[in-house]
Write a protein that holds these residues in place. Structure first.
Motif, PDB file in Angstrom:
ATOM      1  N   THR A  36     -50.531  19.733 -57.967  1.00 32.27           N
ATOM      2  CA  THR A  36     -50.702  20.611 -59.138  1.00 32.27           C
ATOM      3  C   THR A  36     -51.386  19.784 -60.238  1.00 32.27           C
ATOM      4  OG1 THR A  36     -48.533  19.956 -59.906  1.00 32.27           O
ATOM      5  CG2 THR A  36     -48.667  21.995 -58.601  1.00 32.27           C
ATOM      6  N   GLY A  37     -51.366  20.285 -61.456  1.00 30.73           N
ATOM      7  CA  GLY A  37     -52.055  19.605 -62.556  1.00 30.73           C
ATOM      8  C   GLY A  37     -53.442  20.220 -62.736  1.00 30.73           C
ATOM      9  N   SER A  38     -54.226  19.709 -63.660  1.00 28.56           N
ATOM     10  CA  SER A  38     -55.541  20.309 -63.929  1.00 28.56           C
ATOM     11  C   SER A  38     -56.596  19.825 -62.930  1.00 28.56           C
ATOM     12  CB  SER A  38     -55.992  19.998 -65.363  1.00 28.56           C
ATOM     13  OG  SER A  38     -55.845  18.624 -65.614  1.00 28.56           O
ATOM     14  N   THR A  39     -56.414  18.635 -62.383  1.00 32.12           N
ATOM     15  CA  THR A  39     -57.459  18.123 -61.479  1.00 32.12           C
ATOM     16  C   THR A  39     -57.765  19.046 -60.300  1.00 32.12           C
ATOM     17  OG1 THR A  39     -56.953  15.844 -62.109  1.00 32.12           O
ATOM     18  CG2 THR A  39     -58.103  16.166 -60.004  1.00 32.12           C
ATOM     19  N   ASP A  67     -44.148  18.412 -55.921  1.00 31.25           N
ATOM     20  CA  ASP A  67     -43.142  18.299 -56.982  1.00 31.25           C
ATOM     21  C   ASP A  67     -42.898  19.645 -57.678  1.00 31.25           C
ATOM     22  OD1 ASP A  67     -45.643  16.335 -58.782  1.00 31.25           O
ATOM     23  OD2 ASP A  67     -45.676  18.414 -58.174  1.00 31.25           O
ATOM     24  N   TYR A  80     -44.221  25.010 -61.344  1.00 35.17           N
ATOM     25  CA  TYR A  80     -45.279  24.766 -60.349  1.00 35.17           C
ATOM     26  C   TYR A  80     -45.277  25.873 -59.289  1.00 35.17           C
ATOM     27  CZ  TYR A  80     -46.433  20.133 -62.237  1.00 35.17           C
ATOM     28  OH  TYR A  80     -46.858  19.080 -63.028  1.00 35.17           O
ATOM     29  N   GLY A 132     -53.404  14.074 -56.961  1.00 32.77           N
ATOM     30  CA  GLY A 132     -54.092  13.704 -58.180  1.00 32.77           C
ATOM     31  C   GLY A 132     -53.539  12.332 -58.554  1.00 32.77           C
ATOM     32  N   ILE A 133     -53.829  11.900 -59.764  1.00 29.59           N
ATOM     33  CA  ILE A 133     -53.239  10.631 -60.228  1.00 29.59           C
ATOM     34  C   ILE A 133     -53.015  10.738 -61.733  1.00 29.59           C
ATOM     35  CG2 ILE A 133     -55.520   9.532 -60.525  1.00 29.59           C
ATOM     36  CD1 ILE A 133     -54.105   6.862 -59.630  1.00 29.59           C
ATOM     37  N   GLY A 134     -51.900  10.252 -62.162  1.00 26.48           N
ATOM     38  CA  GLY A 134     -51.622  10.262 -63.595  1.00 26.48           C
ATOM     39  C   GLY A 134     -52.328   9.109 -64.286  1.00 26.48           C
ATOM     40  N   HIS A 138     -49.297   7.188 -61.906  1.00 26.72           N
ATOM     41  CA  HIS A 138     -48.243   7.857 -61.125  1.00 26.72           C
ATOM     42  C   HIS A 138     -48.869   8.820 -60.123  1.00 26.72           C
ATOM     43  CE1 HIS A 138     -48.300  11.213 -64.219  1.00 26.72           C
ATOM     44  NE2 HIS A 138     -48.222  11.897 -63.104  1.00 26.72           N
ATOM     45  N   ALA A 140     -47.679  12.252 -57.706  1.00 22.05           N
ATOM     46  CA  ALA A 140     -46.641  13.284 -57.806  1.00 22.05           C
ATOM     47  C   ALA A 140     -45.943  13.018 -59.137  1.00 22.05           C
ATOM     48  CB  ALA A 140     -45.698  13.251 -56.611  1.00 22.05           C
ATOM     49  N   PHE A 141     -44.604  12.885 -59.142  1.00 21.39           N
ATOM     50  CA  PHE A 141     -43.973  12.496 -60.410  1.00 21.39           C
ATOM     51  C   PHE A 141     -43.315  11.129 -60.252  1.00 21.39           C
ATOM     52  CE2 PHE A 141     -44.735  15.324 -63.677  1.00 21.39           C
ATOM     53  CZ  PHE A 141     -44.530  16.646 -63.348  1.00 21.39           C
ATOM     54  N   THR A 161     -46.062  11.032 -69.567  1.00 24.89           N
ATOM     55  CA  THR A 161     -46.199  12.208 -68.706  1.00 24.89           C
ATOM     56  C   THR A 161     -45.724  13.460 -69.413  1.00 24.89           C
ATOM     57  OG1 THR A 161     -45.950  10.832 -66.758  1.00 24.89           O
ATOM     58  CG2 THR A 161     -45.533  13.185 -66.480  1.00 24.89           C
ATOM     59  N   ASN A 165     -48.089  16.555 -70.204  1.00 20.57           N
ATOM     60  CA  ASN A 165     -47.808  17.905 -69.699  1.00 20.57           C
ATOM     61  C   ASN A 165     -47.470  18.884 -70.803  1.00 20.57           C
ATOM     62  OD1 ASN A 165     -48.263  17.492 -66.926  1.00 20.57           O
ATOM     63  ND2 ASN A 165     -46.353  16.364 -66.790  1.00 20.57           N
ATOM     64  N   ARG A 167     -49.168  20.056 -72.932  1.00 20.69           N
ATOM     65  CA  ARG A 167     -50.247  21.045 -73.194  1.00 20.69           C
ATOM     66  C   ARG A 167     -49.950  22.385 -72.519  1.00 20.69           C
ATOM     67  NH1 ARG A 167     -52.325  17.419 -69.279  1.00 20.69           N
ATOM     68  NH2 ARG A 167     -53.601  18.239 -67.610  1.00 20.69           N
ATOM     69  N   LYS A 202     -58.851   8.511 -66.226  1.00 20.17           N
ATOM     70  CA  LYS A 202     -58.232   8.073 -64.959  1.00 20.17           C
ATOM     71  C   LYS A 202     -58.797   6.740 -64.479  1.00 20.17           C
ATOM     72  CE  LYS A 202     -55.850  11.803 -64.932  1.00 20.17           C
ATOM     73  NZ  LYS A 202     -55.798  12.866 -63.923  1.00 20.17           N
TER      74      LYS A 202
HETATM   75  N1  LIG Z   1     -47.052  16.068 -61.179  1.00 17.63           N
HETATM   76  C1  LIG Z   1     -48.445  16.077 -61.612  1.00 17.63           C
HETATM   77  C2  LIG Z   1     -49.244  15.164 -60.706  1.00 17.63           C
HETATM   78  O1  LIG Z   1     -49.219  15.674 -59.389  1.00 17.63           O
HETATM   79  C3  LIG Z   1     -50.679  15.092 -61.238  1.00 17.63           C
HETATM   80  O2  LIG Z   1     -51.486  14.293 -60.381  1.00 17.63           O
HETATM   81  C4  LIG Z   1     -50.655  14.493 -62.641  1.00 17.63           C
HETATM   82  C5  LIG Z   1     -52.067  14.390 -63.237  1.00 17.63           C
HETATM   83  O3  LIG Z   1     -52.396  15.674 -63.723  1.00 17.63           O
HETATM   84  P1  LIG Z   1     -53.889  16.115 -64.084  1.00 17.63           P
HETATM   85  O4  LIG Z   1     -54.542  16.359 -62.755  1.00 17.63           O
HETATM   86  O5  LIG Z   1     -53.715  17.338 -64.896  1.00 17.63           O
HETATM   87  O6  LIG Z   1     -54.540  14.967 -64.828  1.00 17.63           O
HETATM   88  O7  LIG Z   1     -49.863  15.342 -63.489  1.00 17.63           O
HETATM   89  C6  LIG Z   1     -48.548  15.626 -63.061  1.00 17.63           C
HETATM   90  O8  LIG Z   1     -47.773  14.505 -63.255  1.00 17.63           O
END
Ligand SMILES: N[C@@H]1[C@@H](O)[C@H](O)[C@@H](COP(=O)(O)O)O[C@@H]1O
Length: 241
Positions: A36-39, A67, A80, A132-134, A138, A140-141, A161, A165, A167, A202
């Protein structure tokens, strides 16, 4: 780790969608690990188009999500569960009983995490995990400091985080402070992994993940030990100008 350089977010999304599409259409049965997330948003858009245009039968597809926030019901607009319905499950014909996310509203979270880990095993494990990657590296979480041998677990989210999030929520107080997340060993059990990364924010995490020490301070660095990881990253995430 295979690195696929792409120009921008759009190309990253298209490339990732093609990878998932090819996996689905070349498998008798497939378990997808979803993020999930915006990516991944545009990847889902492209994937939905491809699957629907080609009228692909999806009865052989199973999905498990990485997650879910703790404390949000499955029908909370910012859960999610709802993210996945909006962006993917309501737009394609994967059987509803083939899709799984952790239950963030479970009475007993410790039972829930054990059951989710067991579910993944009973499905035969994840064939293709999307990540994705935080900004803080990170996945996932799993925040920095998470044990490499962690299985599905309840995590306390870092301030970074939570703020990132925020937003998606009206006030910071509403943002969940915990989540249920596949652990790092759970993720490493996937047969193949595709990570998407776009944007300057990133770049530090991507560089550290690919070139740094394999260390629990950078959760994504564990992926250096996986036999089949493809990183699809755009110029800004690779600092290629
Ligand atoms: N649990 C999600 C991750 O799975 C995601 O990779 C990360 C980055 O989010 P974004 O893709 O919005 O930058 O956000 C959250 O922590």
């Amino acid at each position: 780790m295979k690195l696929v350089h792409v120009e921008n977010y759009d190309e990253m999304s298209m490339q990732a969608a093609r990878t998932v599409f090819d996996k689905i259409t070349s498998s008798e049965r497939v378990v997808l690990g979803l993020a999930t997330g915006s990516t991944p948003e545009k990847m889902y858009d492209y994937l939905v188009d491809m699957l629907n245009k080609n009228k692909v039968d999806l009865s052989h597809v199973y999905t498990v999500n990485l997650d879910e926030y703790v404390g949000l019901d499955a029908d909370h607009p910012q859960s999610y569960h709802q993210y996945m319905n909006r962006i993917f499950f309501d737009r394609v014909d994967i059987p509803k009983n083939h899709t799984f996310l952790p239950n963030g509203a479970a009475e007993n979270l410790e039972d829930e995490v054990a059951e989710y880990e067991k579910l993944i095993e009973e499905l035969g494990g994840v064939d293709l995990q999307i990540l994705g990657i935080g900004r803080n590296g990170h996945i996932a979480f799993n925040e920095p400091g998470t044990a490499f041998d962690s299985e599905t677990h309840v995590v306390d989210l870092t301030e970074t985080t939570v703020n990132d999030n925020a937003r998606f929520f009206d006030t910071i107080d509403e943002v969940p402070k915990q989540a249920i997340s596949m652990g790092l060993s759970t993720i490493m059990n996937a047969k193949s992994i595709v990570m998407m990364a776009s944007g300057e924010e990133k770049a530090d995490a991507i560089t550290a993940m690919m070139e740094g020490e394999v260390d629990e301070s950078l959760p994504a660095s564990i992926l250096q030990r996986h036999h089949d990881v493809t990183v699809i990253a755009d110029r800004k995430a690779l600092r290629e100008g």
